[in-house]
Design an enzyme around this catalytic site. Structure first.
Site, mmCIF file in Angstrom:
data_model
loop_
_atom_site.group_PDB
_atom_site.id
_atom_site.type_symbol
_atom_site.label_atom_id
_atom_site.label_comp_id
_atom_site.label_asym_id
_atom_site.label_seq_id
_atom_site.Cartn_x
_atom_site.Cartn_y
_atom_site.Cartn_z
ATOM 1 C CD GLU A 57 82.639 42.900 48.008
ATOM 2 O OE1 GLU A 57 81.893 43.810 48.396
ATOM 3 O OE2 GLU A 57 83.823 43.078 47.713
ATOM 4 C CE LYS B 157 85.292 49.356 46.465
ATOM 5 N NZ LYS B 157 84.813 48.830 45.183
ATOM 6 C CG HIS C 87 87.845 44.332 47.742
ATOM 7 N ND1 HIS C 87 87.983 44.729 46.430
ATOM 8 C CD2 HIS C 87 86.606 44.693 48.130
ATOM 9 C CE1 HIS C 87 86.862 45.333 46.053
ATOM 10 N NE2 HIS C 87 86.008 45.323 47.060
ATOM 11 N N GLY D 173 80.335 49.679 48.637
ATOM 12 C CA GLY D 173 81.410 50.533 48.133
ATOM 13 C C GLY D 173 80.866 51.917 47.810
ATOM 14 N N GLY D 174 80.516 52.136 46.553
ATOM 15 C CA GLY D 174 80.084 53.460 46.084
ATOM 16 C C GLY D 174 79.073 54.154 46.986
ATOM 17 N N GLY E 223 80.974 48.039 41.535
ATOM 18 C CA GLY E 223 81.166 49.343 40.924
ATOM 19 C C GLY E 223 80.592 49.456 39.515
ATOM 20 C CG ASN F 122 86.004 48.761 50.505
ATOM 21 O OD1 ASN F 122 86.901 49.534 50.820
ATOM 22 N ND2 ASN F 122 86.138 47.813 49.571
HETATM 23 P P1 PGA Z 1 80.316 48.774 45.081
HETATM 24 O O1 PGA Z 1 81.609 48.100 45.775
HETATM 25 O O2 PGA Z 1 79.255 48.832 46.161
HETATM 26 O O3 PGA Z 1 80.793 50.111 44.633
HETATM 27 O O4 PGA Z 1 79.913 47.887 43.963
HETATM 28 C C1 PGA Z 1 81.491 47.033 46.667
HETATM 29 C C2 PGA Z 1 82.854 46.592 47.125
HETATM 30 O O5 PGA Z 1 83.786 46.578 46.305
HETATM 31 O O6 PGA Z 1 83.047 46.236 48.308
#
Ligand code: PGA
Length: 255
Positions: free
Chosen positions: A167, A11, A95, A234-235, A173, A9
């Site tokens: 999640e 974002k 999300h 995400g990250g 994050g 993702n």
């Molecule tokens: P993250 O995000 O891996 O940065 O924690 C996951 C997400 O929001 O899908």
């Protein structure tokens, strides 16, 4: 055996030049991947550019949201047909950032999901509790109501086009990952709820991804758990050097 899925993702990251570069790197480094479904979800603006790079490859295109109406006076929204014309196959729905900042509710997730399914797209439906809810001992209750809200009126047959992502909001994050035991517990619980309503076969075939600070260093431990069928990243998906090793870990576990 069901294929694991590793979804990225993006974002609100990457302009078109950056998107092109990242998609290219991911494509080139995953040509040997067989047992894992790879999905990348760039921002809307980069979908076409990324589609030109990944079409025909191992990498499948996803979007981060979608409106439920087919067309009309809905400034700022995009429809299923628009996404399909960009090569999109999966759409992330519900999300926690959409719920937190953009007024998404279980009811609107359900409306979006119906539109996704009616248009022959597939959905990655996100659920997860906040830290406050977990500390109050309400994690399962919150997830149950998100699951039943998202899937209200959805038939068993539709589940071949649905992936669930657990999640925990407190792990997104933040660098704080749910422990493999915490994740496994909730994943098994979600599968149990789906089984109660839709039966054993649907529940067993359903892929439930974990999301929240997944990175190469914790991917193996998480993905080894029986009810974790992949990850929503995400990250760590913003660099091929951190995203591809997560895909390779899934691939190794499948072999
Ligand atoms: P993250 O995000 O891996 O940065 O924690 C996951 C997400 O929001 O899908």
């Amino acid at each position: 055996m069901k294929k694991m899925m590793i979804a990225g993702n993006w974002k609100m990251h990457n302009d078109n030049a950056q998107a092109l570069q990242l998609a290219n790197q991911i494509k080139i480094k995953t040509t040997a991947v067989k047992a894992t479904e790879i999905v990348i979800c760039p921002p809307y603006t980069a979908l076409s550019v990324v589609n030109d790079v990944v079409k025909g490859s191992n990498v499948v295109l996803g979007a981060q949201n979608m409106f439920w109406e087919a067309q009309g006076a809905y400034t700022g929204e995009v429809s299923a047909a628009m996404l399909q014309s960009c090569g999109v196959q999966y759409v992330i729905l519900g999300h926690s950032e959409r719920r937190q900042y953009f007024g998404e509710t279980d009811e609107t997730v359900n409306k979006r999901l119906r539109a996704v399914l009616e248009n022959g797209l597939k959905a990655i439906v996100c659920v997860g509790e906040t830290l406050e809810e977990r500390e109050a001992g309400r994690a399962r209750e919150v997830i149950d109501s998100q699951v039943s809200g998202a899937f209200a009126g959805i038939e068993a047959a539709a589940f071949s086009s649905i992936v669930v992502a657990y999640e925990p909001v407190w792990a997104i994050g933040t660098g704080k990952t749910a422990s493999p035991d915490q994740a496994q517990e909730i994943h098994a619980h979600i599968r149990g709820q789906i089984e109660k309503q839709y039966g054993h076969d649907v529940a067993m075939a359903l892929r439930i991804l974990y999301g929240g600070s997944v990175k190469p260093a914790n991917a193996r431990e998480l993905l080894s758990r029986p009810d974790l069928d992949g990850a929503l990243v995400g990250g760590a998906c913003l660099k091929a050097e951190t995203f591809v090793p997560i895909i390779q870990t899934a691939e190794e576990l499948a072999g």
